[in-house]
Motif scaffolding. Sequence first.
Motif, PDB file in Angstrom:
ATOM      1  N   ARG A   1      -0.668   2.778  -0.421  1.00 53.72           N
ATOM      2  CA  ARG A   1      -1.450   2.751  -1.660  1.00 53.72           C
ATOM      3  C   ARG A   1      -1.498   1.326  -2.218  1.00 53.72           C
ATOM      4  N   LYS A   2      -0.347   0.632  -2.197  1.00 52.83           N
ATOM      5  CA  LYS A   2      -0.316  -0.745  -2.696  1.00 52.83           C
ATOM      6  C   LYS A   2      -1.247  -1.638  -1.874  1.00 52.83           C
ATOM      7  N   ILE A   3      -1.244  -1.423  -0.560  1.00 51.94           N
ATOM      8  CA  ILE A   3      -2.107  -2.211   0.320  1.00 51.94           C
ATOM      9  C   ILE A   3      -3.576  -1.939  -0.019  1.00 51.94           C
TER      10      ILE A   3
ATOM     11  N   GLU B   1     -11.898   2.276   2.584  1.00 51.57           N
ATOM     12  CA  GLU B   1     -11.325   1.944   1.276  1.00 51.57           C
ATOM     13  C   GLU B   1     -11.285   3.184   0.387  1.00 51.57           C
TER      14      GLU B   1
ATOM     15  N   LEU C   1      -4.921  -0.695  -2.788  1.00 49.29           N
ATOM     16  CA  LEU C   1      -5.297  -1.131  -4.132  1.00 49.29           C
ATOM     17  C   LEU C   1      -5.391  -2.647  -4.239  1.00 49.29           C
ATOM     18  N   SER C   2      -4.719  -3.352  -3.349  1.00 44.26           N
ATOM     19  CA  SER C   2      -4.825  -4.811  -3.369  1.00 44.26           C
ATOM     20  C   SER C   2      -5.991  -5.293  -2.498  1.00 44.26           C
ATOM     21  N   GLY C   3      -6.781  -4.349  -1.973  1.00 42.74           N
ATOM     22  CA  GLY C   3      -7.974  -4.709  -1.220  1.00 42.74           C
ATOM     23  C   GLY C   3      -7.730  -5.053   0.242  1.00 42.74           C
ATOM     24  N   LYS C   4      -6.563  -4.728   0.764  1.00 42.31           N
ATOM     25  CA  LYS C   4      -6.228  -5.055   2.156  1.00 42.31           C
ATOM     26  C   LYS C   4      -6.424  -3.836   3.064  1.00 42.31           C
TER      27      LYS C   4
ATOM     28  N   ASN D   1      -1.293 -12.255   3.201  1.00 42.58           N
ATOM     29  CA  ASN D   1      -2.393 -12.690   2.305  1.00 42.58           C
ATOM     30  C   ASN D   1      -3.712 -12.327   2.859  1.00 42.58           C
TER      31      ASN D   1
ATOM     32  N   ASN E   1       1.563  -5.528   3.483  1.00 46.10           N
ATOM     33  CA  ASN E   1       1.496  -5.634   2.025  1.00 46.10           C
ATOM     34  C   ASN E   1       1.830  -7.047   1.576  1.00 46.10           C
TER      35      ASN E   1
END
Length: 130
Positions: A85-87, A13, A89-92, A130, A127
């Motif tokens: 980065r989006k993945i 992470e 930052l969304s915790g994935k 869920n 991304n």
Amino acid sequence: MIELKITANSVEEYRALLLGICAEARMAEAPTPAPAAVKPAKATAVKPAKTAAVKPAEPKSAPVEAAAPAETKTPTIDQLQAVGRKIALSGKVEQLKAVLDKYGAQKLPEIPEERRAEALADLEAANGAN
């Protein structure tokens, strides 16, 4: 002075967050091209051309060629990193790591250029998951 505090639950992470920050910094530093000045065209008088009587050509039966497939543009490293980065930052982070593992890479820039389009599709799917 800029001070950042980064909190992460794992090394993966932390790495994903740093990759995102680095990509943002590179995008911010990239110069944007200035628009080119366009000069107005001069108006010129056009003289009518002389035409000669031309016999219409016989229609030729040309073979019909299949349309060439449109070439797809190879995604850039920045495009891959933006989705990564989006993945992150969304915790994935696990989905991001799974995509990296699929392409035998530790970082998004290590994904081979010829497989970037496929990798981008996988990242976008991750991304949206869920």
